[in-house]
Scaffold this motif. Structure first.
Motif, mmCIF file in Angstrom:
data_model
loop_
_atom_site.group_PDB
_atom_site.id
_atom_site.type_symbol
_atom_site.label_atom_id
_atom_site.label_comp_id
_atom_site.label_asym_id
_atom_site.label_seq_id
_atom_site.Cartn_x
_atom_site.Cartn_y
_atom_site.Cartn_z
ATOM 1 N N LEU A 268 0.818 -1.208 0.000
ATOM 2 C CA LEU A 268 0.000 0.000 0.000
ATOM 3 C C LEU A 268 0.852 1.259 0.000
ATOM 4 O O LEU A 268 0.477 2.279 -0.586
ATOM 5 C CB LEU A 268 -0.935 -0.006 1.216
ATOM 6 C CG LEU A 268 -2.057 -1.060 1.197
ATOM 7 C CD1 LEU A 268 -2.807 -1.042 2.516
ATOM 8 C CD2 LEU A 268 -3.017 -0.798 0.031
ATOM 9 N N ALA A 269 2.019 1.181 0.660
ATOM 10 C CA ALA A 269 2.891 2.358 0.729
ATOM 11 C C ALA A 269 3.683 2.561 -0.549
ATOM 12 O O ALA A 269 3.989 3.703 -0.926
ATOM 13 C CB ALA A 269 3.843 2.217 1.919
ATOM 14 N N LEU A 270 4.047 1.473 -1.232
ATOM 15 C CA LEU A 270 4.931 1.587 -2.396
ATOM 16 C C LEU A 270 4.200 1.571 -3.732
ATOM 17 O O LEU A 270 4.700 2.137 -4.709
ATOM 18 C CB LEU A 270 5.945 0.435 -2.377
ATOM 19 C CG LEU A 270 6.977 0.445 -1.246
ATOM 20 C CD1 LEU A 270 7.769 -0.851 -1.264
ATOM 21 C CD2 LEU A 270 7.910 1.639 -1.388
ATOM 22 N N LEU A 271 3.045 0.912 -3.803
ATOM 23 C CA LEU A 271 2.388 0.690 -5.081
ATOM 24 C C LEU A 271 1.147 1.545 -5.230
ATOM 25 O O LEU A 271 0.599 2.066 -4.266
ATOM 26 C CB LEU A 271 2.027 -0.790 -5.232
ATOM 27 C CG LEU A 271 3.191 -1.784 -5.098
ATOM 28 C CD1 LEU A 271 2.689 -3.199 -5.276
ATOM 29 C CD2 LEU A 271 4.288 -1.460 -6.083
ATOM 30 N N SER A 272 0.717 1.681 -6.462
ATOM 31 C CA SER A 272 -0.471 2.476 -6.763
ATOM 32 C C SER A 272 -1.240 1.791 -7.884
ATOM 33 O O SER A 272 -0.689 0.993 -8.655
ATOM 34 C CB SER A 272 -0.067 3.887 -7.193
ATOM 35 O OG SER A 272 -1.194 4.638 -7.616
ATOM 36 N N LEU A 273 -2.508 2.125 -7.988
ATOM 37 C CA LEU A 273 -3.342 1.592 -9.063
ATOM 38 C C LEU A 273 -3.313 2.481 -10.303
ATOM 39 O O LEU A 273 -3.849 2.088 -11.350
ATOM 40 C CB LEU A 273 -4.801 1.438 -8.583
ATOM 41 C CG LEU A 273 -5.026 0.442 -7.441
ATOM 42 C CD1 LEU A 273 -6.482 0.452 -7.010
ATOM 43 C CD2 LEU A 273 -4.603 -0.959 -7.858
#
Length: 439
Positions: free
Chosen positions: A38-43
């Motif tokens: 959740l901290a490193l990735l994005s949609l």
């Protein structure tokens, strides 16, 4: 008196504790992984898809690259590089195409720090698709170190996703990239010593640094993201053909391909060595860049000053050979992007014009190279190169393709490099190459 036997329920109790602890540890690990994701990735990507390159963006990228890699200043001398926002846009567009699926965007803007109203800062955004709808986004905020009394590494604030990277780690990575950019230089210059001045204004960025040498750029790229030929084998292959006088490219390729592979080298690695050596002879202005760490080994090879030609043209030999060498070391995506952007830049005012003949030579060299470095095809391509003819490298019918097109003529007939008209023209080139036996 015999003690009572334990019941099945009692015998299960000692094992229950370790199993519970295992489940808690697994749950904790999953929680950490989910939190990190959740901290490193994005949609969604931070950087939008790059715009279709045009003449202006290609010319701007070339202007910047000529400053960065084309200087004839000797190694160790000071060189000044000044790039505008337009040139940064061009560089970012070329990099995004050549390094896809990585996307890059660079922006100059007024400094946000108090007391620096006349200064500026640079923001570099990057997005990389990981698949399954996930992206990793990174932002680097670059500012000159205004607090330092002398030249110093810039202030660098990097964030990956929502995780900030310590500046010491960012500086370490920057210094390592600089070291890689110098290839295998015998005496690499540390970034702290090389950087003499760095300023950013809202309309341009300027750096004064010690020139790492003409061979730095391609050698560093190959080390960072490609495959570099063995320097001793490259030197031997190049020196065997360097003195060839009055050579046309097919003859030079036959001469190089006839060299017996040394022991302990695969067929694909031997082909990579040969194609790089051929480009060093055919494109002398790129010799040092292509030689990389073999520069010192080839310095006394006695290279002929006679130009190498293909179909009687020096430029076509350079296109074929350089595209083959870049494809063999950096990959076809980089070679194709550079070839297309060069032709777009040539269509700008004062250029030689967009040439589909040049593009055909590029694509022929790239196709031969990509087959030559595939393990299952490498020996077959070696046999082809030993007996190659001009028509097998560039069929005569391709010499009649449109060329010398300025921006207006190119856009009138082909609109842009993502248009159906342009795609049809490229398919025609590829079909003609395929009919001639180009892999």
């Amino acid at each position: 008196m015999t003690p009572p036997e334990p019941s099945p329920a009692d015998s299960a109790k000692p094992a229950r504790g370790p199993r519970r602890r295992g489940r808690w540890l697994l749950a904790a690990l999953l929680a950490v992984l989910v939190t990190a994701a959740l901290a490193l990735l994005s949609l969604t990507p931070l950087v939008p898809e790059a715009a279709t390159p045009d003449t202006a963006s290609a010319a701007a990228a070339r202007n910047a690259l000529q400053q960065i890699t084309g200087s004839d200043t000797r190694r160790g001398a000071l060189v000044q590089i000044t790039v505008t926002q337009r040139e940064l846009d061009g560089l970012a567009g070329l990099a995004s195409e050549a390094l896809a699926p990585l996307r890059i965007r660079a922006r100059l803007q007024p400094a946000a720090l108090p007391g620096q109203s006349r200064g500026g800062e640079m923001v570099v955004d990057m997005s990389r698709e990981l698949g399954a709808g996930l992206w990793v986004n990174a932002v680097a905020l670059v500012r000159p170190n205004y607090a330092a009394k002398a030249a110093a590494l810039p202030d660098l604030a990097v964030t990956i996703g929502r995780v900030p990277v310590p500046q010491w780690l960012s500086h370490w990575a920057l210094a390592r990239l600089w070291r890689q950019a110098q290839g295998d230089a015998a005496k690499p210059v540390a970034l702290e010593q090389a950087l003499r001045r760095f300023t950013i204004a809202p309309d341009q960025a300027r750096v004064v640094l010690v020139n790492p040498g003409r061979g730095a750029a391609l050698a560093g790229l190959a080390q960072a993201g490609g495959t570099t030929p063995d320097p001793e084998r490259l030197a031997a292959a190049y020196c065997a053909i360097a003195g060839t006088a009055g050579a046309d490219l097919p003859m030079l390729v036959r001469l190089a391909a006839a060299q017996k592979p040394p022991a302990g080298i695969s067929a694909e690695d031997h082909n990579r060595v040969l194609l790089t050596a051929i480009a060093m002879r055919a494109v002398p202005e790129y010799r040092e860049k292509l030689a990389g760490s073999a520069r010192a080994l080839v310095a006394d090879c006695g290279a002929s000053a006679d130009p190498v030609t293909l179909a009687g043209r020096e430029d076509l030999a350079k296109h074929w050979a350089l595209s083959a060498a870049i494809s063999a070391t950096l990959g076809s995506q980089v070679a194709r992007s550079m070839g297309t952007w060069k032709e777009l830049a040539d269509s700008s005012e004062g250029g030689s014009g967009f040439s589909f003949v040049d593009l055909a030579a590029d694509r022929s060299g790239e196709r031969f190279a990509m087959a030559a470095v595939k393990p299952q095809l490498a020996r077959t391509v070696q046999a082809r190169l030993v007996a190659i003819t001009q028509d097998q490298m560039l069929p005569p019918e391709l010499l009649t393709r449109p060329e010398g097109l300025d921006q207006a003529a190119f856009e009138r007939d082909y609109t842009a490099v993502d248009s159906p008209e342009y795609a049809a023209a490229v398919r025609t080139i590829d079909r003609m190459l395929g009919n001639a036996g180009v892999p």
